[in-house]
Structure formats: C-alpha cells, structure tokens
Design a protein around this motif. Structure first.
Motif, mmCIF file in Angstrom:
data_model
loop_
_atom_site.group_PDB
_atom_site.id
_atom_site.type_symbol
_atom_site.label_atom_id
_atom_site.label_comp_id
_atom_site.label_asym_id
_atom_site.label_seq_id
_atom_site.Cartn_x
_atom_site.Cartn_y
_atom_site.Cartn_z
ATOM 1 N N GLY A 22 12.652 7.660 6.803
ATOM 2 C CA GLY A 22 13.415 7.317 7.991
ATOM 3 C C GLY A 22 12.668 8.129 9.052
ATOM 4 N N GLU A 23 11.848 8.909 8.770
ATOM 5 C CA GLU A 23 10.941 9.927 9.687
ATOM 6 C C GLU A 23 9.931 9.281 10.349
ATOM 7 N N LEU A 24 9.456 8.222 9.517
ATOM 8 C CA LEU A 24 8.002 7.688 9.505
ATOM 9 C C LEU A 24 7.971 7.167 10.827
ATOM 10 N N HIS A 25 6.847 7.176 11.625
ATOM 11 C CA HIS A 25 6.799 6.525 12.876
ATOM 12 C C HIS A 25 5.361 6.237 13.463
ATOM 13 N N GLY A 26 4.781 4.963 12.806
ATOM 14 C CA GLY A 26 3.423 4.637 13.141
ATOM 15 C C GLY A 26 2.476 5.599 12.896
ATOM 16 N N LEU A 27 1.559 5.785 13.685
ATOM 17 C CA LEU A 27 0.322 6.858 13.749
ATOM 18 C C LEU A 27 0.877 8.093 13.996
ATOM 19 N N THR A 28 2.057 8.405 14.892
ATOM 20 C CA THR A 28 2.427 9.752 15.254
ATOM 21 C C THR A 28 3.085 10.365 13.991
ATOM 22 N N ARG A 29 3.738 9.733 12.966
ATOM 23 C CA ARG A 29 4.192 10.356 11.864
ATOM 24 C C ARG A 29 3.947 9.618 10.623
ATOM 25 N N PRO A 30 2.678 10.023 9.997
ATOM 26 C CA PRO A 30 2.342 9.170 8.784
ATOM 27 C C PRO A 30 2.441 10.159 7.713
ATOM 28 N N ARG A 31 2.250 9.825 6.427
ATOM 29 C CA ARG A 31 2.150 10.326 5.329
ATOM 30 C C ARG A 31 0.627 11.099 4.798
ATOM 31 N N ALA A 32 -0.350 10.398 5.639
ATOM 32 C CA ALA A 32 -1.748 10.870 5.296
ATOM 33 C C ALA A 32 -2.209 11.021 6.656
ATOM 34 N N SER A 84 -4.166 16.190 14.765
ATOM 35 C CA SER A 84 -4.309 15.115 13.681
ATOM 36 C C SER A 84 -4.989 13.955 14.414
ATOM 37 N N LEU A 85 -6.012 13.031 13.708
ATOM 38 C CA LEU A 85 -6.623 12.158 14.354
ATOM 39 C C LEU A 85 -5.443 11.055 14.637
ATOM 40 N N GLU A 86 -4.762 11.067 13.554
ATOM 41 C CA GLU A 86 -3.668 9.844 13.724
ATOM 42 C C GLU A 86 -2.739 10.143 14.935
ATOM 43 N N ARG A 87 -1.959 11.208 14.522
ATOM 44 C CA ARG A 87 -1.123 11.495 16.028
ATOM 45 C C ARG A 87 -1.608 11.542 17.097
ATOM 46 N N VAL A 89 0.870 -1.317 0.023
ATOM 47 C CA VAL A 89 -0.187 -0.004 0.037
ATOM 48 C C VAL A 89 0.850 1.236 0.066
ATOM 49 N N GLY A 90 2.083 1.236 0.772
ATOM 50 C CA GLY A 90 2.761 2.576 0.761
ATOM 51 C C GLY A 90 3.191 2.660 2.040
ATOM 52 N N GLN A 91 4.249 3.131 2.452
ATOM 53 C CA GLN A 91 4.997 3.519 3.738
ATOM 54 C C GLN A 91 4.156 4.492 4.149
ATOM 55 N N GLY A 92 3.889 4.681 5.772
ATOM 56 C CA GLY A 92 3.290 5.897 6.160
ATOM 57 C C GLY A 92 1.827 6.265 5.930
ATOM 58 N N LEU A 93 1.191 5.103 5.327
ATOM 59 C CA LEU A 93 -0.295 5.063 5.166
ATOM 60 C C LEU A 93 -1.129 4.205 5.660
ATOM 61 N N PRO A 94 -1.700 4.518 6.999
ATOM 62 C CA PRO A 94 -2.173 3.701 8.072
ATOM 63 C C PRO A 94 -3.699 3.401 7.381
ATOM 64 N N MET A 95 -3.747 2.233 7.709
ATOM 65 C CA MET A 95 -5.099 1.416 7.486
ATOM 66 C C MET A 95 -5.709 1.022 8.741
ATOM 67 N N TYR A 96 -6.996 1.496 9.026
ATOM 68 C CA TYR A 96 -7.404 1.115 10.290
ATOM 69 C C TYR A 96 -8.482 -0.131 10.305
ATOM 70 N N LEU A 97 -7.970 -0.978 11.087
ATOM 71 C CA LEU A 97 -9.015 -2.178 11.288
ATOM 72 C C LEU A 97 -10.391 -1.950 12.115
ATOM 73 N N PRO A 98 -11.251 -2.887 11.996
ATOM 74 C CA PRO A 98 -12.519 -2.566 12.692
ATOM 75 C C PRO A 98 -12.542 -1.824 14.043
ATOM 76 N N TYR A 122 -2.395 15.210 3.049
ATOM 77 C CA TYR A 122 -1.241 14.366 2.677
ATOM 78 C C TYR A 122 0.001 15.223 2.514
ATOM 79 N N ARG A 123 1.158 14.733 3.475
ATOM 80 C CA ARG A 123 2.254 15.590 3.471
ATOM 81 C C ARG A 123 3.536 14.542 3.463
ATOM 82 N N TYR A 124 4.384 14.973 2.738
ATOM 83 C CA TYR A 124 5.704 14.283 2.397
ATOM 84 C C TYR A 124 6.690 14.093 3.773
#
Ligand SMILES: [Zn+2]
Ligand SMILES: [Zn+2]
Length: 569
Positions: A303-313, A457-460, A193-202, A297-299
């Motif tokens: 190396g700086e991506l970190h779970g939900l606290t640092r995603p790309r979307a 952000s909801l993710e962070r 799917v791509g790095q930094g793109l979280p998908m939420y399970l139910p 969506y932010r680039y």
C-alpha cells in the motif's frame, strides 16, 4: 511551522468540529491536529461530501467573527466521562490517559478534550483556510478500530499562499512522474515481475545513466574512489552489523545457499567496512572515500509503494568516508559543497539543511559515549557554519541512534519539500566491526565513519526530478536531445547524414516521423518534450542546412556548425 501558526491551525480544527456538529449533530468526534498544510478532524457516524464544505466554511467564519474565547478547564476523568458521555471515541481516549486530571477547552457550546494550546479567542485566527477533502482513517491508526471520515482543511498565512498551494497541487497532479514515465516511455512496472520493481525502458535507462554518471564523475573529481559489492551476503554479516536485530522488518527473507542463509542487501555499508578491515590501515591513508552505486532491496508495504519515489529495489549513490576525528568537519563540509553543486547543476536550487542531534534529556537511548557525540555534533555544526548555512534547522531528538546527521531537503517547482540527501556519522559500525587505524603515535585508534548519499536513491530522485521538470529535461541530461524529422521519405538519407554528424559530436539524436505528416511529427516531439526538433526538406538539403525548433520556438535554418555553437551556449 511556527508555534503561532500551529496554534491557529489547531484552533481551526476545533471550529471545524463545532461546525460539523452543528450541521450533523449525530457526528461522533475523534481527534483534530494541525498539519503542514492545514488541519484535519476525524468524524464517525456521518459522511460529509463536497456540498457540505461551503456550509462548514460559512459556519467557521461566523465562529471567528463572533470572537469566542477558548475556555480551558481542568476536569477529573470522572467529569470528563460525563461531559463526553455520548462521544464513544472521546471516552476511549479518556481511558487511555494516565493522568487523573484532563483538560477540556470550550468555545461557545462546543467542548473538546485537548491539551492545547489554542488561540485565546477565535477572533485571533487570521489564516486563509478552505475545507479541502475527505479520506478514510482508522481511529487511533489501527485497522482493528472503526474507520472514520477524516476531513482535511487547508490553512495558510495569506489568501495568495492558499491559492498558490492549490495551483501547485493541480500542477503536481498533471506532472505525476508515473504518468510522464508512461507517456515518454521512461520506465515501467509489471505485476508478473513484482510490485515496486521498476524496469527502465531505453529512454529512462539513458536518463538514469546520465544522472548516475554525473554524480559519480563529480565524486571521482573530489577524490572519491569507486568500489563495487555484491547484492547478497551471508546472514552472519547482517548479524554482526546489527541489521538482523534492528532492521529485519525492512529486509527480505533468507535465501538458501549451500547450507548457509543469505540476505539481499538493504544497505552497502557492511561490505565497505569489510573491505576497509581487509588489512591494517595507517593514518596516512585517511580519509578514505569509497563510492558505490549500490542497488539495495528494502521491504515496503504494497500500500505504500509509489512509482519510483517508493520502490522495493533502488540504487543509492552511496559513499562511506572513513576518517580521523580531526578530519570529520572538513569531510562533512566537502560533502555539503558537492551536494550543493549537484543540486544546482540539476536546477534544484532551493535546499533546506537540517541538523539532527540527540535528545539531551535521553542520552541513554543512543549508542556511543558523550565525548564522541559532542565531537560529532560540533563537527556537523561547524561544517554547516563554514558552508555559510547558518539558517540550518536544528532538530533535537532526530539523530539516528548511532550518531548525529545532516539531512537535506530539496524544494521542487511546486514548492514541495523532498528529503533526498543525507550525511550521517556512525559510531555503531566502527565499534561492531572493530575498525581501526594506526595513528601517528603508532597506536590503534577507532576511525569515524560517515555514510552519505547525496541524490539519495536514483529512483526516488528521478521520480522527484521528472515532476520538478514536468518531463522537460535540461538539454545536457535529456535522454534524447534532438529528433531529425524528414519532410518526406526522399529526405531520409539527408536526415541520416545529419544524424551521423550530430552523433559524432556526442549528441543523442534520432531520425523520427518518417511515415507521418510534418505537423504530426512536430506535435509528437513536443508532447515527448524533445528539446530540439530538426526539420529537413528540399530547401535544407539544397542549402546544406537544418531547420531548428527549440521547445516550441522556431529558430530558423542554419548550418550544423551554427547549431552546435548555439548548443554550446
Ligand atoms: Zn485543541
Ligand atoms: Zn552506509
């Protein structure tokens, strides 16, 4: 961090370098500043490990006990090159200096190129410290330079603070939201799917939905209106807003649509401005408060991506307030109050307010005139005072180039500070898009614009919240509030009957553990941090009751009605 503490921490970095040179004379030294939790120093040509830490600590203690003065000397570049002739990194730093005169500090036989300040004598250091860990770090932060070994020290005012910090860090490691997210099946990432793109399970999607609704309903209660805008827009919009000129590095490349170029949105603001500008506005309409749960969506570097606290979307609980200068203070005050309400409800009660104003020495670096800056800074300051937070931190030079702002940090259960909320004024967009309204005199006037995202952000926020709660969510926001566990399969019908009764009352409840032993099902429920585990067997079925466990505590058997009453409490 107070100046005094910073001085002590940085002085400890000197002592650590002195200690390292003692046990590893071949070390080549880099730099050694104070940090939030202590200090570090960079070394080349050596590799220290855990076994060296005790020796280093012993050596530092001995330097402190000897009460050695920090002697300052002003030297010419020439002299400095002489002093550091066998220290290549220092030589490079010397060459970088513009001034002819440099300062060096001596403590016994250790000498460092440094501007200070330090304690006047090593005996003044009374912080509790510990050599903590090492990591690789490029000299001067550039990949083109040598990789040095950065040795970190921790330093706190008391031994208890140091101990607490280490304990909290261990706790935080166990509570890593990425681990909990996997264990509880909340969200996932996928390479394809791509790095930094979280998908939420139910369960994660339900948690996110509950959080989003809570925030949104709070805004609607406070007379915000909901708007919604698309995910892409023509480059012309981003040019007009200034994003392409100033923010392009954070944006994704163009998409071709017909013969035009479009971009994924990194922010929602220009859309809201467009909607405001779609017709003429009267002062009677102001303030306008438009909220949008806007996915942006932010680039971010991989190396700086970190779970939900640092995603790309991620989705911001964004809103823009458009108001007159006179309304500014009250609008900011309103946003502060909502922020406090939201965070208190979620159980994050320790908030730190920071007011970022412009650097008074460099006014020319900022967009907008003196008058509007003064008005805006005063409004933010007065709002904080009316809010009763005179303990806010004023940070000069930290304002955005387009206006002053208030940032709010939340302190989590491990004592870590997270900057989540922001309330920013903006002079730039109203001017770029020529926003206006007709004032009481019938003249066109430029409104003020406030950007505010309170959860951020909801993710962070969720990343932080999962760690803050350790995945044990308050009942009202727990994605699954109760499991009903039938003791054997012949109790499944009764379990389903109870489930339907509770669902009718609005509870999020499932039947679980049908094919498992009771003890295993209970253990699973507890690992999953399900707040209520409801057990039903022959006894319960006969007496039309349920057996309730709440977070490990057996509350005994009760009627569904009694359970619901207890829940309300
Ligand atoms: Zn120094
Ligand atoms: Zn905005």
């Amino acid at each position: 961090m107070s100046k005094e503490i910073e001085k002590q921490k940085h002085s400890l970095a000197h002592l650590m370098a002195a200690a390292v040179l003692k046990i590893r004379p071949e070390a080549k030294i880099g730099i050694g500043p104070a940090t939030e939790d202590g200090f570090y120093y960079d070394f080349g040509n050596i590799s220290l490990n855990q076994d060296d830490f005790k020796n280093l600590e012993k050596e530092i203690h001995s330097l402190i006990n000897k009460d050695i003065p920090f002697k300052k000397r002003v030297v010419s570049k020439e002299e400095a090159r002489d002093i550091f002739s066998d220290q290549p990194y220092k030589l490079e730093l010397i060459d970088d200096f513009k001034d002819e005169d440099l300062t060096v500090y001596e403590t016994a036989d250790f000498i460092d190129l440094c501007e200070g300040p330090h304690v006047s004598s090593t005996g003044e250091i009374n912080l509790a410290f510990k050599i903590d860990r090492t990591a690789g770090a490029y000299f001067k932060g550039s990949e083109e330079n040598d990789m040095l070994q950065r040795v970190y020290g921790l330093a706190f005012e008391t031994k208890e603070d140091l101990k607490k910090y280490i304990e909290n860090r261990e706790k935080a490691k166990k509570r890593d939201h990425r681990k909990i997210g996997q264990k509880q099946e909340l969200f996932m990432f996928d390479e394809e799917v791509g790095q930094g793109l979280p998908m939420y399970l139910p369960k994660g999607a339900m948690l996110r939905h509950l959080l989003m609704n809570f925030a949104l309903n709070t805004y609607l209660d406070h007379d915000y209106e909901l708007v919604s805008t698309p995910h892409i827009a023509n480059e012309a919009l981003w040019e007009k807003s200034g994003h392409l000129q100033h923010y392009a590095d954070d944006m994704y490349g163009p998409l071709s649509v017909d013969d035009r170029k479009y971009r994924l949105k990194p922010m929602n603001c220009p859309f809201h401005v467009k909607m405001y500008n779609s017709r003429s506005r009267s002062y009677r309409e102001l303030p306008i408060r438009w909220a949008e749960m806007g996915t942006v969506y932010r680039y971010e570097k991989s190396g700086e991506l970190h779970g939900l606290t640092r995603p790309r979307a991620f989705t911001q609980d964004d809103a823009h307030i458009i108001c007159t200068g006179d309304q500014l203070k009250n609008e900011v005050l309103g946003a502060l109050k909502i922020t406090e309400y939201i965070y208190q409800t979620l159980g994050l009660t320790d908030l730190i307010f920071k007011l970022s104003v412009r650097d008074p020495e460099k006014k020319e670096d900022y967009f907008g005139g003196d008058e509007e800056w003064e008005k805006a800074e005063k409004a933010l300051e007065n709002a904080l005072k009316s809010f009763g937070r005179n303990d806010y931190i004023r940070e000069e030079g930290e304002a955005a180039f387009y206006a002053p702002k208030i940032d709010i940090d939340a302190v989590d259960a491990m004592g870590r500070r997270w900057q989540l909320s922001t309330i920013q004024i903006d002079f730039n967009l109203p001017s770029r898009f020529k926003m206006n309204f007709i004032n009481e005199k019938g003249e066109e006037e430029t409104p003020f614009m406030i950007h505010r995202a309170l959860l951020g952000s909801l993710e962070r926020f969720l990343g932080v919240y999962i760690e803050h709660t350790g995945g044990s969510f308050p009942v009202w926001i727990a994605p699954v509030q109760a499991w009903i566990i039938p003791i054997s399969d012949r109790h499944e019908d009764y379990a389903n009957k109870i489930k339907n009764e509770l669902k009718k009352e609005g509870l999020r409840v499932v039947v679980e553990g049908v094919n498992e032993t009771l003890s295993k099902a209970i253990r699973n429920g507890e690992t999953q941090k399900i707040p209520y585990l409801i057990v039903v067997g022959d006894k319960e079925e006969k007496s039309e009751e349920i057996n309730v466990r709440f977070r490990g505590e057996n509350k005994g058997s009760m009627k569904v009605k009694e359970f619901l009453l207890d829940l309300e409490k």
